[in-house]
Every structure is written in structure tokens, then in C-alpha cells.
Write an enzyme that holds these catalytic residues in place. Structure first.
Site, short mmCIF file in Angstrom:
data_model
loop_
_atom_site.label_atom_id
_atom_site.label_comp_id
_atom_site.label_asym_id
_atom_site.label_seq_id
_atom_site.Cartn_x
_atom_site.Cartn_y
_atom_site.Cartn_z
N SER A 215 0.79 -1.23 0.00
CA SER A 215 0.00 0.00 0.00
C SER A 215 0.82 1.28 0.00
CB SER A 215 -0.90 0.03 1.22
OG SER A 215 -2.06 -0.67 0.94
N LYS B 120 0.35 3.51 -2.85
CA LYS B 120 -0.84 4.35 -2.97
C LYS B 120 -0.47 5.84 -2.94
CE LYS B 120 -3.93 0.83 -1.14
NZ LYS B 120 -4.51 0.16 0.01
N TYR C 98 -4.12 -2.19 -10.20
CA TYR C 98 -3.98 -2.03 -8.75
C TYR C 98 -3.04 -3.09 -8.16
CZ TYR C 98 -5.18 -2.19 -3.78
OH TYR C 98 -5.10 -2.22 -2.41
N TYR D 248 -4.42 3.32 8.25
CA TYR D 248 -5.77 2.76 8.38
C TYR D 248 -6.37 3.12 9.73
CZ TYR D 248 -3.60 0.28 4.58
OH TYR D 248 -2.93 -0.01 3.44
N VAL E 117 1.14 -3.88 3.84
CA VAL E 117 1.06 -5.18 4.51
C VAL E 117 2.28 -6.07 4.24
CG1 VAL E 117 -1.46 -5.26 4.72
CG2 VAL E 117 -0.37 -6.21 2.67
#
Ligand code: GLU
Length: 304
Positions: free
Chosen positions: A63, A66, A188, A240, A258
């Protein structure tokens, strides 16, 4: 500031500590990593670097990519991107679907999976060759042409990506996804499978810390104000449903993945990347969080 001494001290202390974290297993290919890997790299805006442990070993940044995807989308469309996603912390897990239904397919922010899928959709709409152009951007911002992605990880995530498929279908039903779902998911998973070392990651986030240098990589320029907003999103949404905890204990903008990587920046001072694959139930590296908490405590500098 004696970063070298502090980093070495933290490395030894954290490495000997207990961890109740586990390597992410919902992407089976990630399980092939040695859970004991641990590296730290800190690069200062004035050109010094401090590395420790497995700082030069590649890992899946997941992530963390992102932030790069958002940077390109923000450069291309400016404020218009906020019509399709918010800038609020979600308070839910990275792949949660509940909130998305209440909020009619508009993700809370670009750093939860749903938001990143909207960003991926924007890039698929606006780039001729999304994968190539994305990789070129990452190569240029990291100053390293060897950066690549891991086909096996992308494939493994595709095979088990039921949750991401659910998120994107939900958003499509509300009209917030424009392109073909399979195409976006493929892009993605590609983004998430980019591999970097701690040193490369710290290098590629230095432009978000070095506010005195213009940001323009592969013709995707960002203004100072846009960098400020990306950094603000990292501090409010980068971890998160543990973003508050990270701001409370570390006090720096950052982003986790992760794969066990965490990158954080201190505006105008440094960029730091940590990798340790054992993650907690919120998806954040246990040793990574500990390391950065100790870094801002021992150096006595954070943005607060
Ligand atoms: N590729 C992962 C997923 O979509 C990214 C999650 C993360 O790194 O937090 O589930």
C-alpha cells in the site's frame, strides 16, 4: 543530530524485543518472506544516509505505492479528484466494505483500498500506458532504474483478491468506477507488487520531505500546497484504523503496507523507511511502528 548512533541503538533494541505480529497470509505469496528480516534506512534532505540491518533487500511495498498513485492523479486532475473520494480518516480496516455502502460508493480517503481503487481508475482513464508510466514515475522519484514489480505477488493477489473485487463492484454500482473492473484490478495489483529496498523507499519519499526543491517527476508536477495535502493525508490516513495511534506515538506523516514496510517523513529534515514483515491486526509492521516511535522519542523531533 547523531542519527547513526540513534538508528543503531534502536535497531539493536527493537530486534531483541518481543513481537506478536504475523506475516500477512491473505496474499499467499507474501508468506514466502523470512519473517525475521528487519532493515532501517534514514536519508536526510542535506544528503546524508544511515542504514541498518536488511536495508538493502527488496520487499513488496504494497500500500505504500498508494502515495505514488495519488501523487500522479493529483498532478493530472488537481482538486477534481476530491469529487470521487474524501480526505477523512476511515476508522475502519484497510479493506472494509461497510462504510462504502453507507457512503454511497465514495471512499473516505485515497489510502484505504477503496480509495486507491478509485485512484487506479483515474490513472487508467488518464494515462496511455498506466503500468509503464507508473513504473517510470517510481524509477525517477527513487533515482533508481532497477525498480520493478513482482509478477508472482501480483498474480497471487489477483487469485485471492475477492475483497478488492467486492469493493470495486460496490463502487461501480454507485457509478464511482468508470473503467472495466478487471483492468483496474490488474493495474492495482501491479502497483501493490512493486518491490523496493528501505534505502530506495526512503530515497523516493525524500521529495515529500524536501520542500525547498520543486516536485516534478516524469512530468507529473505537484505544487507545495499539493505536497502539503499529501503529507496531511499521510498523517491522518496513512495507517488505516491505527492512524491516530501512529500520530500519537510517532508524530510524522507516513504510510504503511502489509508487506511490513513503513515510510515516514520529517518535513525539511529526513525521510525514513523501515521493513519488518510481521504485521499487527491493523496491517502495520510491529517493529516498524516501534522503531519510528523510538526514533522521534530519542531524537526529540517530530512535527509536533
Ligand atoms: N495489496 C494489498 C491489498 O489490496 C494492500 C494492502 C496494504 O498494503 O495495506 O489488500
Amino acid at each position: 543530530m547523531n542519527f547513526s548512533e540513534i538508528i543503531n541503538e534502536i535497531y539493536s533494541e527493537v530486534k531483541c524485543g518481543e513481537t506478536d505480529g504475523h506475516v500477512a497470509s491473505y496474499i499467499p505469496e507474501l508468506l514466502n518472506v523470512n519473517p525475521d528480516k528487519f532493515g532501517i534506512a534514514l536519508l536526510t534532505v542535506d544528503g546524508n544516509e544511515f542504514c541498518c540491518g536488511d536495508a538493502e533487500e527488496k520487499f513488496s511495498i504494497q500500500s505504500i505505492s498508494k502515495v505514488f498513485a495519488l501523487s500522479i492523479a493529483f498532478s493530472l486532475l488537481g482538486e477534481k479528484i476530491w469529487e470521487r473520494m474524501g480526505v477523512e480518516p476511515s476508522g475502519t480496516s484497510f479493506n472494509s466494505i461497510m462504510q462504502l455502502e453507507y457512503e454511497k460508493g465514495k471512499p473516505r480517503n485515497p489510502f484505504i483500498n477503496a480509495g486507491a481503487l478509485v485512484v487506479a481508475d483515474i490513472l487508467v482513464s488518464n494515462l496511455k500506458n498506466p503500468k509503464e508510466e507508473f513504473l517510470e514515475f517510481v524509477k525517477e522519484i527513487s533515482g533508481n532504474i532497477s525498480i520493478s514489480f513482482n509478477h508472482k505477488i501480483a498474480q497471487s493477489e489477483k487469485e485471492f483478491g475477492f475483497r478488492n473485487a467486492a469493493l470495486i463492484n460496490m463502487m461501480k454500482s454507485y457509478g464511482n468506477i468508470k473503467n472495466d473492473i478487471e483492468l483496474i484490478l490488474d493495474f492495482y495489483f501491479f502497483l501493490c507488487s512493486i518491490e523496493m529496498t528501505c534505502k530506495e523507499l526512503a530515497q523516493s519519499f525524500l521529495p515529500y520531505a524536501n520542500l525547498s526543491k520543486p516536485f516534478n517527476y516524469k512530468n507529473f508536477p505537484l505544487t507545495k500546497s499539493q505536497i502539503k495535502r499529501i503529507n496531511a493525508l499521510m498523517i491522518s490516513c496513512g495507517f488505516y484504523d491505527e492512524s491516530g495511534e501512529f500520530a500519537f506515538k510517532v508524530g510524522l506523516p507516513g504510510k504503511s503496507g502489509v508487506g511490513g514496510g513503513i515510510v515516514a517523513i520529517h518535513p525539511n529534515i529526513y525521510s525514513v523507511a523501515v521493513w519488518s514483515p510481521r504485521i499487527n491486526s491493523k496491517g502495520n509492521s510491529v517493529f516498524g511502528m516501534k522503531t519510528l516511535e523510538m526514533l522521534t522519542t530519542k531524537t526529540e523531533i517530530s512535527i509536533f
